[in-house]
Design an enzyme around this catalytic site. Sequence first.
Site, PDB file in Angstrom:
ATOM      1  N   ARG A  15     -18.956  27.007 -64.294  1.00 28.89           N
ATOM      2  CA  ARG A  15     -19.749  28.457 -63.770  1.00 28.89           C
ATOM      3  C   ARG A  15     -19.955  28.511 -62.974  1.00 28.89           C
ATOM      4  O   ARG A  15     -19.384  27.736 -61.940  1.00 28.89           O
ATOM      5  CB  ARG A  15     -20.873  26.876 -64.185  1.00 28.89           C
ATOM      6  N   LYS A  75     -23.266  22.422 -60.120  1.00 30.23           N
ATOM      7  CA  LYS A  75     -23.265  20.822 -60.334  1.00 30.23           C
ATOM      8  C   LYS A  75     -23.426  20.617 -58.620  1.00 30.23           C
ATOM      9  O   LYS A  75     -23.345  21.038 -57.495  1.00 30.23           O
ATOM     10  CB  LYS A  75     -21.912  20.597 -60.430  1.00 30.23           C
ATOM     11  N   TYR A  94     -28.034  21.674 -59.351  1.00 27.52           N
ATOM     12  CA  TYR A  94     -27.892  20.221 -60.576  1.00 27.52           C
ATOM     13  C   TYR A  94     -27.442  19.058 -59.426  1.00 27.52           C
ATOM     14  O   TYR A  94     -26.671  19.108 -58.356  1.00 27.52           O
ATOM     15  CB  TYR A  94     -27.503  20.261 -61.581  1.00 27.52           C
ATOM     16  N   HIS A  96     -28.792  15.010 -59.987  1.00 29.08           N
ATOM     17  CA  HIS A  96     -28.876  14.423 -61.284  1.00 29.08           C
ATOM     18  C   HIS A  96     -28.282  12.757 -60.437  1.00 29.08           C
ATOM     19  O   HIS A  96     -27.929  12.097 -60.165  1.00 29.08           O
ATOM     20  CB  HIS A  96     -27.641  13.996 -62.106  1.00 29.08           C
ATOM     21  N   GLU A 118     -32.952  20.095 -61.891  1.00 29.02           N
ATOM     22  CA  GLU A 118     -33.182  18.819 -63.040  1.00 29.02           C
ATOM     23  C   GLU A 118     -34.833  18.652 -63.306  1.00 29.02           C
ATOM     24  O   GLU A 118     -35.881  18.529 -64.457  1.00 29.02           O
ATOM     25  CB  GLU A 118     -32.185  18.109 -63.290  1.00 29.02           C
ATOM     26  N   ASP A 198     -36.606   9.145 -82.672  1.00 33.74           N
ATOM     27  CA  ASP A 198     -37.499   9.445 -82.115  1.00 33.74           C
ATOM     28  C   ASP A 198     -39.067   7.943 -81.489  1.00 33.74           C
ATOM     29  O   ASP A 198     -39.171   7.991 -82.569  1.00 33.74           O
ATOM     30  CB  ASP A 198     -38.052  10.660 -81.816  1.00 33.74           C
ATOM     31  N   VAL A 239     -30.769  11.181 -74.599  1.00 37.41           N
ATOM     32  CA  VAL A 239     -32.095  10.405 -73.744  1.00 37.41           C
ATOM     33  C   VAL A 239     -32.270  11.120 -72.672  1.00 37.41           C
ATOM     34  O   VAL A 239     -31.444  11.148 -71.886  1.00 37.41           O
ATOM     35  CB  VAL A 239     -32.437   8.967 -74.320  1.00 37.41           C
ATOM     36  N   ALA A 268     -26.537  12.436 -72.298  1.00 33.34           N
ATOM     37  CA  ALA A 268     -27.188  11.936 -71.058  1.00 33.34           C
ATOM     38  C   ALA A 268     -26.537  11.027 -69.767  1.00 33.34           C
ATOM     39  O   ALA A 268     -26.850  10.903 -69.057  1.00 33.34           O
ATOM     40  CB  ALA A 268     -28.462  10.731 -71.799  1.00 33.34           C
ATOM     41  N   ASP A 270     -25.062  12.572 -67.506  1.00 35.18           N
ATOM     42  CA  ASP A 270     -25.221  13.354 -66.470  1.00 35.18           C
ATOM     43  C   ASP A 270     -26.197  12.293 -65.667  1.00 35.18           C
ATOM     44  O   ASP A 270     -26.362  11.950 -64.347  1.00 35.18           O
ATOM     45  CB  ASP A 270     -26.400  14.425 -66.043  1.00 35.18           C
ATOM     46  N   ARG A 279     -18.820   6.027 -69.408  1.00 32.08           N
ATOM     47  CA  ARG A 279     -18.410   6.060 -67.924  1.00 32.08           C
ATOM     48  C   ARG A 279     -18.234   7.299 -68.223  1.00 32.08           C
ATOM     49  O   ARG A 279     -17.874   8.085 -69.058  1.00 32.08           O
ATOM     50  CB  ARG A 279     -17.814   5.253 -67.758  1.00 32.08           C
ATOM     51  N   VAL A 298     -18.450  13.753 -70.806  1.00 32.29           N
ATOM     52  CA  VAL A 298     -17.787  14.801 -70.115  1.00 32.29           C
ATOM     53  C   VAL A 298     -19.362  15.011 -69.421  1.00 32.29           C
ATOM     54  O   VAL A 298     -20.550  15.184 -70.205  1.00 32.29           O
ATOM     55  CB  VAL A 298     -17.332  15.876 -71.001  1.00 32.29           C
TER      56      VAL A 298
END
Length: 371
Positions: A15, A75, A94, A96, A118, A198, A239, A268, A270, A279, A298
Site C-alpha cells: 500500500r 503502516k 497507522y 497501533h 486508527e 456481539d 473485536v 484484531a 494489529d 502472534r 497477518v
Amino acid sequence: MIVGTVREIKNHEYRVGLTPESVTELVAHGHDVLAETGVGDGIGSGDDAYRAAGATIVATAAEIFARAEMIVKVKEPQPAERAMLREGQILYTYLHLAPDPEQTRDLIASKAVCIAYETVTDASGGLPLLKPMSQVAGRLSIQAGATALEKAHGGRGVLLGGVPGVLPAKVAIIGGGVVGFNAAQMAAGMGADVTILDRSPEVLERLGIYFEARAKTRFSNRANLAAAVAEADLVIGGVLIPGAAAPKLVTADMLKTMKKGAVLVDVAIDQGGCFETSRATTHAEPTYIIDGIVHYCVANMPGAVARTSTYALNNVTLPHALRIADLGWKAALARDPHLLAGLNVCNGHVTYEAVARDLDLPYVPAADMIR
C-alpha cells in the site's frame, strides 16, 4: 509544506500513503511532495505517474525523512524509519501503539508529532480512517479462512459453502462491527452457516434485520462464546477497543474443545489480537498451528489487495492531510476535535489515554499540545 511519502518496508506491504491523485491535490494546494522512487509500484503507479502529478522523485527514504515536514505512510514506522524521525516532524499513518511498547518508546524519543489514522473519530463516534481497512480486512478474513481450511494448508478440508447433500462450514464471527459485518456478508454470500456474536443488543438487532435468515446472531457471553468456538470450522476475531489492546476472548483452553483443523483468523492482531494464542504473522508465512488449530494472524491483511486498499484509504486520509498541510498541525488539530483524537504521541509525550494506560506510561491530554 514539504510532504513526503515513502515505500513501505514491512513484509509484503504494497500500500501507499499517497496515490498520484492525492499528490495532485496537495500540489494544487501549493505544497511540495517528495516521493521515494518505486513508491507506487505495488499499486501499478510508476514514478512517471507521480512526476506527472507534480511530485519530485527522490532516491532514498532517508532523504525524504531528512527534508519532509510531514511523512504520510500506511503502516507503523519500522525501527529503521523511527530512527530517522526528528523533533517536530509530523508522522501521519497507522500506529497501533497499545501492543507495541518498543515503537511507542521510539516515537516518544523522537519528539515527532504522531497522528494515528486508527484513532481519528467522526461526529457519529466512528473511526472513519480505520473503517475502509476494516471493510477490506473483514472481507479478506473469509477468503483467508477459506484457504486455510483446505487440507493442503493444514485445515479440516472443508468447503465453506458446502455442496448439495453436504453441510456447509460453520463460521463464528466475534464482533458485529465493521469487520464482523463485512466478514458476515462474505461468509453468508458463499453459503456458510454463519453466527455473529456481539455484546450490544442494538448491534445484534441491526444485524438480525439486515441478514434475516442468512446469518444467526448470538449474545456474546462466556458460555455462548465457548459453545460457538467449539462448534465452528472457522472463527473470525473482529473485536476492537479504539486505541487500546484487544481483549483476549478465545483462551488457550478453548482450543482443546475445537475441531482439529479448524481455523482462527485474528483481524484484531494489529491491536495485539483477541485470541490468547495469537502472534503476528506475515503474508510470507501467514499461518501456524497450535493444538491442531490453524491460526491466521497477518498484521497487515489489506496489503494483500494493495490497489483497492490504497485508494480506499486515500479517500478518507487525504482531506485531513490537506488540512494539516494547509494550516499546520496545531491549527488543524485545534479546529477539528476529531482529528485531535488522532494525536497519539507528541513532543515526547503519550497523548492518547488508552495507549498510556495499556503501556503504563505517563499521559498528557492531546489538548495540552495545541495550547
